[in-house]
Design a protein around this motif. Structure first.
Motif, PDB file in Angstrom:
ATOM      1  N   LEU A  42       0.811  -1.220   0.000  1.00 36.60           N
ATOM      2  CA  LEU A  42       0.000   0.000   0.000  1.00 36.60           C
ATOM      3  C   LEU A  42       0.844   1.269   0.000  1.00 36.60           C
ATOM      4  O   LEU A  42       0.311   2.366  -0.162  1.00 36.60           O
ATOM      5  CB  LEU A  42      -0.950   0.005   1.198  1.00 36.60           C
ATOM      6  CG  LEU A  42      -2.104  -0.991   1.109  1.00 36.60           C
ATOM      7  CD1 LEU A  42      -2.913  -0.969   2.391  1.00 36.60           C
ATOM      8  CD2 LEU A  42      -2.981  -0.700  -0.079  1.00 36.60           C
ATOM      9  N   PHE A  43       2.145   1.135   0.199  1.00 36.76           N
ATOM     10  CA  PHE A  43       3.020   2.302   0.097  1.00 36.76           C
ATOM     11  C   PHE A  43       3.215   2.734  -1.361  1.00 36.76           C
ATOM     12  O   PHE A  43       3.619   3.863  -1.615  1.00 36.76           O
ATOM     13  CB  PHE A  43       4.400   2.022   0.720  1.00 36.76           C
ATOM     14  CG  PHE A  43       4.441   2.224   2.201  1.00 36.76           C
ATOM     15  CD1 PHE A  43       4.338   3.487   2.751  1.00 36.76           C
ATOM     16  CD2 PHE A  43       4.587   1.138   3.049  1.00 36.76           C
ATOM     17  CE1 PHE A  43       4.381   3.670   4.121  1.00 36.76           C
ATOM     18  CE2 PHE A  43       4.635   1.305   4.416  1.00 36.76           C
ATOM     19  CZ  PHE A  43       4.526   2.582   4.953  1.00 36.76           C
ATOM     20  N   ALA A  44       2.941   1.863  -2.317  1.00 39.78           N
ATOM     21  CA  ALA A  44       3.169   2.172  -3.741  1.00 39.78           C
ATOM     22  C   ALA A  44       2.399   3.410  -4.217  1.00 39.78           C
ATOM     23  O   ALA A  44       2.980   4.277  -4.856  1.00 39.78           O
ATOM     24  CB  ALA A  44       2.849   0.961  -4.603  1.00 39.78           C
ATOM     25  N   PRO A  45       1.110   3.548  -3.930  1.00 35.99           N
ATOM     26  CA  PRO A  45       0.404   4.736  -4.420  1.00 35.99           C
ATOM     27  C   PRO A  45       0.566   5.969  -3.534  1.00 35.99           C
ATOM     28  O   PRO A  45       0.098   7.056  -3.896  1.00 35.99           O
ATOM     29  CB  PRO A  45      -1.059   4.295  -4.458  1.00 35.99           C
ATOM     30  CG  PRO A  45      -1.167   3.254  -3.423  1.00 35.99           C
ATOM     31  CD  PRO A  45       0.160   2.550  -3.418  1.00 35.99           C
ATOM     32  N   LEU A  46       1.229   5.836  -2.410  1.00 42.78           N
ATOM     33  CA  LEU A  46       1.304   6.941  -1.449  1.00 42.78           C
ATOM     34  C   LEU A  46       1.931   8.227  -2.000  1.00 42.78           C
ATOM     35  O   LEU A  46       1.382   9.308  -1.770  1.00 42.78           O
ATOM     36  CB  LEU A  46       2.012   6.482  -0.175  1.00 42.78           C
ATOM     37  CG  LEU A  46       1.795   7.316   1.067  1.00 42.78           C
ATOM     38  CD1 LEU A  46       0.314   7.454   1.381  1.00 42.78           C
ATOM     39  CD2 LEU A  46       2.507   6.706   2.236  1.00 42.78           C
ATOM     40  N   PRO A  47       3.043   8.186  -2.739  1.00 42.15           N
ATOM     41  CA  PRO A  47       3.598   9.442  -3.268  1.00 42.15           C
ATOM     42  C   PRO A  47       2.625  10.188  -4.191  1.00 42.15           C
ATOM     43  O   PRO A  47       2.487  11.409  -4.107  1.00 42.15           O
ATOM     44  CB  PRO A  47       4.847   9.010  -4.030  1.00 42.15           C
ATOM     45  CG  PRO A  47       5.238   7.712  -3.433  1.00 42.15           C
ATOM     46  CD  PRO A  47       3.959   7.068  -3.014  1.00 42.15           C
TER      47      PRO A  47
END
Length: 118
Positions: A42-47
């Motif tokens: 779930l960190f992938a779309p964070l930026p």
């Protein structure tokens, strides 16, 4: 003419808070490496979410549908962690709804601003 309501800002904040809470809770409650990887994914779309990219919110919402379904299935399969899994599935559903509504309202607001420009 009245300026458009900024509902997209509220939806973006809702999606961002729910997304961060989902990451933290998934990582904190994971009991296996697979659960840890699911939380880290779930960190992938964070930026892109932090930048406010509607495109990233759109594809990340599709990712959240899978999380919601898997958490619901896990809740029904494991009765000892049922309430936690249903809580996480509800959080994923809130995250999904916030993302979809951010894209929808953001697109409407952008079109309204384009029409107002001379």
């Amino acid at each position: 003419m009245k300026p458009p309501r900024m509902l997209s800002v509220y939806m973006r904040v809702t999606a961002l808070v729910a997304h961060l809470a989902l990451i933290v809770l998934l990582i904190a409650t994971s009991t296996s490496k697979l659960g840890l990887c699911a939380g880290l994914l779930l960190f992938a779309p964070l930026p892109g979410m932090l930048r406010g990219s509607r495109y990233v919110h759109a594809w990340a919402s599709m990712l959240l549908v899978v999380y919601c379904a898997l958490l619901l299935a896990n809740g029904y399969a494991q009765t000892q962690t049922q309430s936690l899994m249903f809580l996480l599935a509800g959080l994923a559903a809130i995250d999904f709804t916030g993302m979809v509504m951010y894209v929808r309202f953001g697109t409407r607001e952008a079109e309204a601003q384009r029409r107002q420009a001379p």
